[in-house]
Design an enzyme around this catalytic site. Structure first.
Site, PDB file in Angstrom:
ATOM      1  N   HIS A  39       4.623   4.527   2.913  1.00 35.82           N
ATOM      2  CA  HIS A  39       3.262   4.441   2.552  1.00 35.82           C
ATOM      3  C   HIS A  39       2.741   6.056   2.235  1.00 35.82           C
ATOM      4  O   HIS A  39       3.104   6.969   3.102  1.00 35.82           O
ATOM      5  CB  HIS A  39       2.377   3.986   3.271  1.00 35.82           C
ATOM      6  CG  HIS A  39       0.731   3.982   3.070  1.00 35.82           C
ATOM      7  ND1 HIS A  39       0.566   3.136   1.947  1.00 35.82           N
ATOM      8  CD2 HIS A  39      -0.055   4.971   3.546  1.00 35.82           C
ATOM      9  CE1 HIS A  39      -0.894   3.461   1.736  1.00 35.82           C
ATOM     10  NE2 HIS A  39      -1.100   4.452   2.560  1.00 35.82           N
ATOM     11  N   ASN A  68      10.017  -0.964   0.750  1.00 30.41           N
ATOM     12  CA  ASN A  68       9.866   0.385  -0.179  1.00 30.41           C
ATOM     13  C   ASN A  68       9.446   1.543   0.772  1.00 30.41           C
ATOM     14  O   ASN A  68       9.295   2.744   0.487  1.00 30.41           O
ATOM     15  CB  ASN A  68       9.050   0.374  -1.362  1.00 30.41           C
ATOM     16  CG  ASN A  68       7.543   0.265  -1.060  1.00 30.41           C
ATOM     17  OD1 ASN A  68       7.353  -0.055   0.213  1.00 30.41           O
ATOM     18  ND2 ASN A  68       6.689   0.129  -2.020  1.00 30.41           N
TER      19      ASN A  68
HETATM   20  P1  DAT Z   1       1.946   1.840  -3.169  1.00 27.38           P
HETATM   21  O1  DAT Z   1       2.597   1.493  -1.653  1.00 27.38           O
HETATM   22  O2  DAT Z   1       2.894   2.482  -3.800  1.00 27.38           O
HETATM   23  O3  DAT Z   1       0.608   2.581  -2.931  1.00 27.38           O
HETATM   24  P2  DAT Z   1       0.251  -0.510  -3.816  1.00 27.38           P
HETATM   25  O4  DAT Z   1      -0.956   0.203  -2.817  1.00 27.38           O
HETATM   26  O5  DAT Z   1       0.219  -1.027  -4.867  1.00 27.38           O
HETATM   27  O6  DAT Z   1       1.631   0.347  -3.780  1.00 27.38           O
HETATM   28  O7  DAT Z   1       0.905  -1.484  -2.671  1.00 27.38           O
HETATM   29  C1  DAT Z   1       1.174  -1.489  -1.399  1.00 27.38           C
HETATM   30  C2  DAT Z   1       2.348  -2.197  -0.812  1.00 27.38           C
HETATM   31  O8  DAT Z   1       2.280  -3.465  -1.244  1.00 27.38           O
HETATM   32  C3  DAT Z   1       3.819  -1.708  -1.521  1.00 27.38           C
HETATM   33  O9  DAT Z   1       4.072  -0.527  -1.097  1.00 27.38           O
HETATM   34  C4  DAT Z   1       4.714  -2.712  -1.340  1.00 27.38           C
HETATM   35  C5  DAT Z   1       3.556  -3.832  -1.542  1.00 27.38           C
HETATM   36  N1  DAT Z   1       3.617  -4.586  -2.543  1.00 27.38           N
HETATM   37  C6  DAT Z   1       3.026  -4.106  -3.879  1.00 27.38           C
HETATM   38  N2  DAT Z   1       3.164  -4.921  -4.941  1.00 27.38           N
HETATM   39  C7  DAT Z   1       4.106  -5.720  -4.563  1.00 27.38           C
HETATM   40  C8  DAT Z   1       4.633  -6.946  -5.090  1.00 27.38           C
HETATM   41  N3  DAT Z   1       4.559  -7.310  -6.532  1.00 27.38           N
HETATM   42  N4  DAT Z   1       5.394  -7.724  -4.506  1.00 27.38           N
HETATM   43  C9  DAT Z   1       5.704  -7.359  -2.841  1.00 27.38           C
HETATM   44  N5  DAT Z   1       5.055  -6.427  -2.395  1.00 27.38           N
HETATM   45  C10 DAT Z   1       4.530  -5.582  -3.018  1.00 27.38           C
HETATM   46 MG    MG Z   2      -1.277   2.010  -2.227  1.00 24.02          MG
END
Ligand code: DAT
Ligand code: MG
Length: 231
Positions: A195, A192
């Site tokens: 960050h 994605n």
């Molecule tokens: P964000 O990056 O939107 O703050 P997060 O902190 O929940 O999201 O998660 C950090 C990163 O971890 C995210 O950008 C991508 C990875 N991630 C989150 N959920 C995931 C999943 N279900 N499978 C694979 N990667 C994931």
């Molecule tokens: Mg996060």
């Protein structure tokens, strides 16, 4: 007895312009070797002298400085600072410029930036809250793989932590609205591309983790009145 000039000096003599090369061709091979060696030693001495001098003190004195009065993430609810990072997939895909543009055009100020391949320790600390999740190892490996650096940044401005998240869009790109960075450029949660800190506390932790105090600059927009005035 002559020593043989190092390969790079010979390469250098080959790369000279046609005119100089013609002059060289007129010289004997032994003279040519001496000349290459002289140029090589001269260049090394000039380089060493430049290193000795280093950046001029006058320039360093004028450089913007980190503001000692500011906390890492600025003032909660006011002029904040947030940690934004283009992940290796975003760097690989050539999206760094567009991402920077979106924050710039909005009116935010770039106060720190560097390209870095994080150590496993840094990536693990950064994503500490996710360490029990099944994707944690894959996430750390992807961030630290080194096939492209992470472009780590600190952006400053009014409400930048929350607004940064809005510019970025939802974690799952399939849920991210079109027009957001993730909504426009990606489809996989595991790729994605960017960050952004999700709270003042996260921004404080992340900025301190990725940047030393002297790497974050305090500077003012020359046109601040046109961007930040409230009337
Ligand atoms: P964000 O990056 O939107 O703050 P997060 O902190 O929940 O999201 O998660 C950090 C990163 O971890 C995210 O950008 C991508 C990875 N991630 C989150 N959920 C995931 C999943 N279900 N499978 C694979 N990667 C994931
Ligand atoms: Mg996060």
């Amino acid at each position: 007895m002559f020593f043989r000039a190092p390969a790079f000096a010979r390469q250098f003599s080959r790369q000279l312009s046609t005119r100089s090369a013609a002059v060289f061709q007129a010289a004997s091979p032994s003279k040519l070797r001496w000349l290459a060696a002289t140029v090589c030693v001269g260049g090394a001495l000039a380089g060493a002298a430049a290193l000795q001098v280093g950046p001029s003190n006058a320039i360093m004195a004028d450089a913007p400085k980190a503001a000692p009065t500011k906390t890492a993430a600025g003032v909660k609810g006011g002029i904040e600072r947030t940690f934004i990072a283009v992940k290796p997939d975003g760097t690989q895909r050539g999206l760094v410029g567009d991402i920077i543009s979106r924050f710039e055009r909005k009116g935010y100020k770039l106060v720190a930036i560097k390209a870095i391949v994080p150590s496993a320790k840094l990536a693990e600390e950064h994503y500490e809250d996710l360490k029990s999740r099944p994707f944690f190892k894959g996430l750390v490996d992807y961030m630290t793989g080194g096939k492209a650096p992470v472009i780590a940044m600190v952006w400053e401005g009014k409400d930048v932590i929350r607004q940064g998240r809005r510019l970025i869009g939802a974690t799952n790109p399939l849920e991210a609205a079109p027009g957001t960075i993730r909504g426009d450029y990606c489809i996989m949660v595991g790729r994605n591309i960017i960050h952004g800190s999700d709270s003042f506390e996260s921004a404080t932790k992340e900025i301190s983790l990725w940047f030393g105090k002297s790497e974050v600059y305090d500077w003012e927009f020359a046109n601040a009145e046109w961007v930040t005035a409230d009337n």
